[in-house]
Write an enzyme that holds these catalytic residues in place. Structure first.
Site, PDB file in Angstrom:
ATOM      1  N   TYR A 103       0.844  -1.190   0.000  1.00 46.27           N
ATOM      2  CA  TYR A 103       0.000   0.000   0.000  1.00 46.27           C
ATOM      3  C   TYR A 103       0.876   1.235   0.000  1.00 46.27           C
ATOM      4  O   TYR A 103       1.861   1.310   0.728  1.00 46.27           O
ATOM      5  CB  TYR A 103      -0.873   0.038   1.257  1.00 46.27           C
ATOM      6  CG  TYR A 103      -1.901  -1.040   1.305  1.00 46.27           C
ATOM      7  CD1 TYR A 103      -2.890  -1.116   0.334  1.00 46.27           C
ATOM      8  CD2 TYR A 103      -1.899  -1.981   2.318  1.00 46.27           C
ATOM      9  CE1 TYR A 103      -3.848  -2.107   0.374  1.00 46.27           C
ATOM     10  CE2 TYR A 103      -2.854  -2.979   2.372  1.00 46.27           C
ATOM     11  CZ  TYR A 103      -3.828  -3.030   1.403  1.00 46.27           C
ATOM     12  OH  TYR A 103      -4.763  -4.003   1.449  1.00 46.27           O
ATOM     13  N   HIS A 147     -13.519   3.315   5.342  1.00 46.11           N
ATOM     14  CA  HIS A 147     -12.224   2.643   5.271  1.00 46.11           C
ATOM     15  C   HIS A 147     -11.816   2.008   6.583  1.00 46.11           C
ATOM     16  O   HIS A 147     -10.651   1.715   6.803  1.00 46.11           O
ATOM     17  CB  HIS A 147     -11.151   3.619   4.786  1.00 46.11           C
ATOM     18  CG  HIS A 147     -11.353   4.006   3.355  1.00 46.11           C
ATOM     19  ND1 HIS A 147     -12.163   5.047   2.982  1.00 46.11           N
ATOM     20  CD2 HIS A 147     -10.899   3.460   2.213  1.00 46.11           C
ATOM     21  CE1 HIS A 147     -12.186   5.137   1.670  1.00 46.11           C
ATOM     22  NE2 HIS A 147     -11.425   4.190   1.171  1.00 46.11           N
ATOM     23  N   ARG A 162      -5.606   7.783  -8.676  1.00 47.81           N
ATOM     24  CA  ARG A 162      -4.791   6.683  -8.172  1.00 47.81           C
ATOM     25  C   ARG A 162      -5.390   5.381  -8.711  1.00 47.81           C
ATOM     26  O   ARG A 162      -6.535   5.371  -9.174  1.00 47.81           O
ATOM     27  CB  ARG A 162      -4.692   6.654  -6.647  1.00 47.81           C
ATOM     28  CG  ARG A 162      -5.956   6.252  -5.930  1.00 47.81           C
ATOM     29  CD  ARG A 162      -5.756   6.303  -4.419  1.00 47.81           C
ATOM     30  NE  ARG A 162      -4.884   5.236  -3.944  1.00 47.81           N
ATOM     31  CZ  ARG A 162      -5.316   4.060  -3.515  1.00 47.81           C
ATOM     32  NH1 ARG A 162      -6.597   3.788  -3.502  1.00 47.81           N
ATOM     33  NH2 ARG A 162      -4.476   3.138  -3.091  1.00 47.81           N
ATOM     34  N   ASN A 221      -6.309   1.350  -7.941  1.00 46.23           N
ATOM     35  CA  ASN A 221      -6.487   0.281  -6.972  1.00 46.23           C
ATOM     36  C   ASN A 221      -6.620  -1.024  -7.760  1.00 46.23           C
ATOM     37  O   ASN A 221      -7.095  -1.015  -8.893  1.00 46.23           O
ATOM     38  CB  ASN A 221      -7.761   0.550  -6.167  1.00 46.23           C
ATOM     39  CG  ASN A 221      -7.812  -0.281  -4.909  1.00 46.23           C
ATOM     40  OD1 ASN A 221      -6.808  -0.885  -4.523  1.00 46.23           O
ATOM     41  ND2 ASN A 221      -8.971  -0.320  -4.286  1.00 46.23           N
ATOM     42  N   GLU A 242      -9.089  -0.731 -10.772  1.00 52.66           N
ATOM     43  CA  GLU A 242     -10.025   0.378 -10.555  1.00 52.66           C
ATOM     44  C   GLU A 242      -9.227   1.680 -10.596  1.00 52.66           C
ATOM     45  O   GLU A 242      -8.445   1.958  -9.692  1.00 52.66           O
ATOM     46  CB  GLU A 242     -10.690   0.195  -9.199  1.00 52.66           C
ATOM     47  CG  GLU A 242     -11.749   1.209  -8.858  1.00 52.66           C
ATOM     48  CD  GLU A 242     -12.292   0.961  -7.451  1.00 52.66           C
ATOM     49  OE1 GLU A 242     -13.080   0.013  -7.275  1.00 52.66           O
ATOM     50  OE2 GLU A 242     -11.886   1.693  -6.524  1.00 52.66           O
ATOM     51  N   TYR A 283      -7.415  -8.923   3.372  1.00 54.38           N
ATOM     52  CA  TYR A 283      -8.095  -7.634   3.229  1.00 54.38           C
ATOM     53  C   TYR A 283      -8.732  -7.491   1.850  1.00 54.38           C
ATOM     54  O   TYR A 283      -9.855  -7.011   1.703  1.00 54.38           O
ATOM     55  CB  TYR A 283      -7.109  -6.487   3.462  1.00 54.38           C
ATOM     56  CG  TYR A 283      -7.681  -5.153   3.072  1.00 54.38           C
ATOM     57  CD1 TYR A 283      -8.781  -4.634   3.745  1.00 54.38           C
ATOM     58  CD2 TYR A 283      -7.160  -4.430   2.003  1.00 54.38           C
ATOM     59  CE1 TYR A 283      -9.337  -3.431   3.368  1.00 54.38           C
ATOM     60  CE2 TYR A 283      -7.719  -3.220   1.624  1.00 54.38           C
ATOM     61  CZ  TYR A 283      -8.804  -2.727   2.310  1.00 54.38           C
ATOM     62  OH  TYR A 283      -9.366  -1.544   1.930  1.00 54.38           O
ATOM     63  N   LYS A 284      -8.009  -7.948   0.840  1.00 49.94           N
ATOM     64  CA  LYS A 284      -8.528  -7.831  -0.518  1.00 49.94           C
ATOM     65  C   LYS A 284      -9.551  -8.912  -0.854  1.00 49.94           C
ATOM     66  O   LYS A 284     -10.152  -8.891  -1.925  1.00 49.94           O
ATOM     67  CB  LYS A 284      -7.375  -7.882  -1.521  1.00 49.94           C
ATOM     68  CG  LYS A 284      -6.560  -6.576  -1.572  1.00 49.94           C
ATOM     69  CD  LYS A 284      -5.476  -6.654  -2.620  1.00 49.94           C
ATOM     70  CE  LYS A 284      -4.772  -5.307  -2.800  1.00 49.94           C
ATOM     71  NZ  LYS A 284      -5.591  -4.307  -3.516  1.00 49.94           N
TER      72      LYS A 284
END
Lengths: 172, 329
Positions: free
Chosen positions: B27, B177, B209, B211, B250, B301-302
């Site tokens: 990250y 988040h 950005r 993702n 994304e 997490y993903k």
């Protein structure tokens, strides 16, 4: 406003014991029958320090009187609520409607708190046990895993749908 | 009824926002100034994606679009921006005629013409953002700036990745988040840094950005269907991963709206099956390297932990075959 505070089982306004906020100009203590002893003990403790106004209520029928009392206060007043869950929610909501912030209210709940889960299948809320980790939706009967996140818009904890072992469901 | 079977992929690789620049992903605050301020894109998959999005919005309106009634003026501002961008970038596909408040918007790709009174939502078939959003393949989320934070007040979301417009309605950027279900998250501080950065975005100077994620044979994964896609993830094998697992990218673009001061998130989601990575050897090598190196908590997490090993195994077998071929020459 949609993001106004609501009273839920983990609200920051809920305390085990009232703390005198002596920097405030006045205290208002509102209690129902269940919270009367708690309120009395607190007013005895603070006697002579800060001006206090007390109101004892029976329930919903006293809504207008509570509203009048809250609206007649000046800025700098600290509110204390000692009541069973339903009455506490009513008093808290009237306070928020009148423009109070959570920092201006302390609440002692007498008896059990109520907890709700928001079903991500049918978008309805069901009441669940205080410590429950899973639940069944009262409306669509989906099996829900109760997540740690609370929505003040949905007024419940997130309920993630899952299929219990042995149960077969079809969906997209 | 909508089927989640993924029936499209990016075919023009030049439009695919490939996310990796090194073989080791962590990250990071990777926000960049957006070079092309216009967010409208018509790709070869435009029609397929927009048709699918419209179907989702019709079949699952409460899941796919959420708003508060007080957001109408903000929604009109977004509609105006998107229409102007579309007509400006693709005059052959989109056209707008403005006669005072009487507007006519034409989408030549779909052969559609709509006339409405700007500012009067009763002259549109849907709320302004919901209406205009149905002409573009992107997701749109409007975050309203209040008390040094952003609150989700409008969302049209057709490509969810562990997200729900219905659940997240009214939540702050911080709440959205918060750590994902039952998993501790290393990215918490990053979310805070991104929020602080978003506060500084100025009108006319959008940022972007990228993702990324992996999808196991799904268009999207939202909270509403967790009971379905949760178990499905374990059906991936090294043999079927090439076709069924997609690299989901994304591209996020952030616009400060000059009148409402809200931030508009424009999300361009594209998919590439793992088997198509070989079309660009550099992409294959980077993706293989990154996926081999994903820490467990990040995979959790993903939401890719149940099929990540199979995906890596698939890429390893392709890599070995390629190396064997070279050695045999």
């Amino acid at each position: 406003m949609y993001n106004s505070p609501v009273l839920f089982d983990k609200s920051i306004t809920i305390v085990n014991k009232f703390t005198p906020r002596n920097e405030r100009r006045k205290f208002v203590v509102i209690s129902d029958q269940a919270g009367y002893d708690q309120a009395k003990s607190f007013t005895s403790e603070i006697e002579g320090t800060v001006p206090v106004e007390c109101l004892s209520i029976n329930g919903m029928e006293d809504k207008e009187e509570i509203k009048r009392l809250i609206l007649s206060q000046k800025m700098g007043t600290q509110f204390y609520i000692a009541a069973a869950w339903n009455n506490a929610v009513m008093i808290f909501s009237l306070g928020v409607e009148a423009g109070l912030s959570e920092a201006e209210i302390q609440t002692v709940i007498i008896g059990p708190k109520r907890r709700y889960v928001y079903c991500m299948k049918c978008f309805e809320v069901s009441e669940v046990e205080e410590e429950a980790e899973i639940a069944e939706c009262d409306h669509c009967k989906a099996s829900l895993e109760i997540g740690p996140f609370y929505s003040i818009v949905r007024e419940g904890y997130i309920g993630y749908p899952y299929i219990p072992i042995g149960k077969v469901e079809v969906g997209s | 009824m909508f089927t989640q079977s993924l029936d499209f992929k990016t075919t023009d690789l030049n439009t695919f926002p490939f996310p990796f620049t090194s073989g080791n992903y962590r990250y990071s605050n990777d926000l960049k100034k957006l070079s092309n301020v216009n967010c409208i894109e018509v790709t070869p998959e435009y029609k397929l994606q927009v048709e699918t999005k419209r179907r989702l919005l019709e079949e699952q309106p409460h899941i796919r679009f959420q708003s508060f009634s007080h957001t109408m003026e903000m929604q009109w501002e977004v509609l105006e921006m998107l229409i102007d961008m579309a007509a400006d970038r693709y005059p052959e596909h989109f056209e707008v005629i403005k006669d005072g408040d009487k507007w006519t918007f034409k989408n030549h790709i779909f052969g559609e013409t709509d006339s409405f009174v700007y500012g009067d939502a009763s002259t549109l078939p849907n709320e302004p953002l919901d209406y205009i959003g149905r002409h573009f393949h992107n997701d749109f989320v409007l975050m309203v700036h209040r008390d040094s934070n952003f609150y989700l007040e409008v969302g049209q979301v057709s490509y969810a990745a562990l997200f729900s417009a219905n659940w997240n309605k009214g939540m702050s950027f911080d709440e959205i988040h918060a750590p994902v279900p039952f998993v501790s998250r290393k990215g918490d501080e990053l979310a805070d840094r991104v929020r602080k950065f978003l506060l500084s975005i100025e009108p006319g100077k959008p940022w972007t950005r990228i993702n990324w994620n992996l999808m196991a044979d799904r268009w999207d994964v939202n909270y509403e269907t967790m009971d379905v896609w949760g178990p499905q993830r374990s059906e991936i094998t090294p043999e079927n991963a090439g076709k069924l697992v997609r690299l989901r990218v994304e591209e996020q673009k952030f616009y400060r709206m000059p009148r409402s001061n809200a931030i508009l998130f424009v999300l361009n989601t594209q998919f590439l099956p793992l088997e198509d990575l070989t079309l660009r050897q550099e992409w294959f090598d980077l993706t293989y390297s990154v996926l081999q190196d994903i820490p467990g908590p990040m995979a959790e997490y993903k939401g890719i932990a149940p099929f990540l090993p199979q995906s890596v195994e698939y890429l390893r077998s392709i890599d070995e075959k390629k190396k064997a071929k070279i050695n045999n020459k």
